[in-house]
Design a protein around this motif. Structure first.
Motif, short mmCIF file in Angstrom:
data_model
loop_
_atom_site.label_atom_id
_atom_site.label_comp_id
_atom_site.label_asym_id
_atom_site.label_seq_id
_atom_site.Cartn_x
_atom_site.Cartn_y
_atom_site.Cartn_z
N UNK A 302 -29.75 -7.70 -15.08
CA UNK A 302 -29.92 -6.25 -14.99
C UNK A 302 -30.37 -5.81 -13.62
N UNK A 303 -31.32 -6.52 -13.03
CA UNK A 303 -31.76 -6.19 -11.67
C UNK A 303 -30.64 -6.38 -10.66
N UNK A 304 -29.81 -7.40 -10.88
CA UNK A 304 -28.68 -7.63 -9.98
C UNK A 304 -27.67 -6.48 -10.05
N UNK A 305 -27.48 -5.90 -11.24
CA UNK A 305 -26.61 -4.73 -11.38
C UNK A 305 -27.11 -3.58 -10.51
N UNK A 306 -28.43 -3.38 -10.50
CA UNK A 306 -29.00 -2.33 -9.66
C UNK A 306 -28.81 -2.66 -8.19
N UNK A 307 -29.06 -3.90 -7.83
CA UNK A 307 -28.94 -4.28 -6.42
C UNK A 307 -27.54 -4.06 -5.89
N UNK A 308 -26.52 -4.38 -6.74
CA UNK A 308 -25.12 -4.24 -6.33
C UNK A 308 -24.59 -2.83 -6.57
N UNK A 309 -25.41 -1.97 -7.12
CA UNK A 309 -24.99 -0.60 -7.48
C UNK A 309 -23.78 -0.64 -8.41
N UNK A 310 -23.83 -1.57 -9.36
CA UNK A 310 -22.72 -1.77 -10.28
C UNK A 310 -22.93 -1.06 -11.61
N UNK A 311 -24.02 -0.31 -11.74
CA UNK A 311 -24.31 0.41 -12.98
C UNK A 311 -24.19 1.91 -12.74
N UNK A 312 -24.14 2.66 -13.83
CA UNK A 312 -24.24 4.11 -13.77
C UNK A 312 -25.36 4.53 -14.72
N UNK A 313 -26.04 5.63 -14.39
CA UNK A 313 -27.18 6.01 -15.23
C UNK A 313 -28.20 4.88 -15.22
N UNK A 314 -28.60 4.44 -16.41
CA UNK A 314 -29.68 3.47 -16.52
C UNK A 314 -29.21 2.14 -17.08
N UNK A 315 -29.91 1.08 -16.67
CA UNK A 315 -29.80 -0.25 -17.28
C UNK A 315 -31.06 -0.44 -18.12
N UNK A 316 -30.87 -0.80 -19.39
CA UNK A 316 -32.01 -0.97 -20.30
C UNK A 316 -32.04 -2.39 -20.83
N UNK A 317 -33.22 -2.98 -20.82
CA UNK A 317 -33.45 -4.29 -21.41
C UNK A 317 -33.99 -4.07 -22.82
N UNK A 318 -33.25 -4.54 -23.81
CA UNK A 318 -33.66 -4.38 -25.22
C UNK A 318 -34.39 -5.64 -25.67
N UNK A 319 -35.63 -5.46 -26.09
CA UNK A 319 -36.50 -6.57 -26.42
C UNK A 319 -36.62 -6.73 -27.94
N UNK A 320 -36.58 -5.61 -28.65
CA UNK A 320 -36.57 -5.63 -30.12
C UNK A 320 -35.74 -4.44 -30.59
N UNK A 321 -35.14 -4.54 -31.75
CA UNK A 321 -34.26 -3.46 -32.24
C UNK A 321 -35.02 -2.25 -32.69
N UNK A 322 -34.30 -1.10 -32.77
CA UNK A 322 -34.89 0.14 -33.32
C UNK A 322 -35.16 -0.01 -34.80
#
Length: 322
Positions: A302-322
């Motif tokens: 996920x951090x690499x996506x930000x570094x490469x500007x390969x995402x749009x909006x937000x990248x979210x790390x899901x740790x437990x389900x809703x």
């Protein structure tokens, strides 16, 4: 429990097993469901952020989850409350303890992933545009990095405030995301000259800049007299030097803005803003855009996506389900 931690500023963060914390006075323990990633996490991992945490430190500026226990003196939020937390650190873990005043109850209709993606991006754009730049209905707002985490929310909020929004981003895919968020005009910074295009569109009254570098310099030259330029960050890695003579001749105002800094000297600015933003969400006037959802063990990706500007909006790390 598992936590994604910095142990050395010269080495990549790593997933580690650490003891579960317990809340002290004024604190709550949150079972974390999701954590939103921010460019600041990249800087913090390298020891280059404004606030350098003592090591080892768990990354994660903002999170959402359920209050599991409270420390002495805490009457609200109560155990079982679904909250979003602007934590500064500690979000990329299965649980964490945080000051009770950092917790904001989230609407029933909002998922944990949306809540984790909400506070920093929307809060930054709302306070920057309304409180600092005083954006007015009918003005022209130029948003740089318009498909990124904060840029996309600036497009959305600027439009909601009645501005004509020019979105600048690299590539058709990112511009399509900005268009869907409400942008009136689109500029591809990979193929078009930003200064010339903005001038052809009549110039900008307000510039929202999380990028810096050459785009800042081009945008400044495309400003109308008495325009305001909001300095949000330097995702390009280039901190521009501002020529004072240009500011003087065009009567420009350059506004520095650090959302998290308000916690120390005017926290009510943030709480009032978030109250308004959550209300707009409940009224379906805001729609968080999450391009990637990844599990905790892939936080580094996920951090690499930000570094490469390969995402749009937000990248979210899901740790437990809703």
């Amino acid at each position: 429990m598992r936590a994604f931690q910095i142990t050395d500023f010269d080495a990549p963060p790593q997933l580690r097993d650490i003891p579960e914390p317990e809340p002290g006075p004024g604190e709550v323990k949150v079972r974390i469901a999701a954590c939103g990633l921010n460019f600041a996490d990249l800087l913090m991992a390298r020891g280059q952020y404004q606030e350098r945490p003592p090591l080892p430190a768990t990354l994660g500026l903002e999170l959402a989850g359920t209050v599991e226990a409270v420390g002495e003196g805490v009457s609200s939020p109560r155990p079982g409350t679904r909250v979003a937390v602007f934590s500064g650190t500690g979000g990329l873990a299965e649980a964490g303890v945080f000051p009770a005043e950092r917790c904001t109850p989230i609407p029933d209709a909002m998922s944990f992933a949306e809540a984790a993606a909400f506070q920093v991006a929307y809060g930054t754009s709302h306070v920057a545009l309304e409180h600092r730049a005083r954006l007015k209905e009918g003005e022209t707002l130029l948003v740089l990095g318009a498909a990124g985490g904060v840029g996309l929310t600036a497009v959305e909020i600027g439009k909601l405030m009645g501005a004509r929004v020019i979105a600048a981003a690299r590539g058709a895919e990112k511009l399509a995301v900005a268009k869907a968020a409400g942008a009136d005009e689109l500029i591809d910074t990979g193929t078009e000259d930003l200064r010339d295009r903005v001038r052809a569109l009549g110039g900008a009254d307000v510039v929202y800049d999380p990028v810096g570098g050459e785009l800042f310099r081009a945008a400044m030259r495309a400003c109308r007299p008495e325009a305001r330029i909001i300095v949000i960050g330097f995702a390009s890695g280039d901190v521009p030097q501002i020529p004072a003579n240009h500011i003087l001749v065009k009567n420009l105002t350059v506004i520095g803005f650090y959302w998290g800094g308000y916690i120390a000297f005017a926290p009510e600015v943030l709480t009032d803003s978030l109250r308004r933003l959550f209300k707009w969400y409940e009224e379906r006037r805001l729609k968080p855009h999450i391009s990637h959802r990844l599990p905790l063990e892939r936080a580094g990706e996920g951090l690499e996506l930000l570094r490469r500007r390969a995402s749009t909006g937000k990248v979210v790390i899901e740790i437990a389900g809703d």
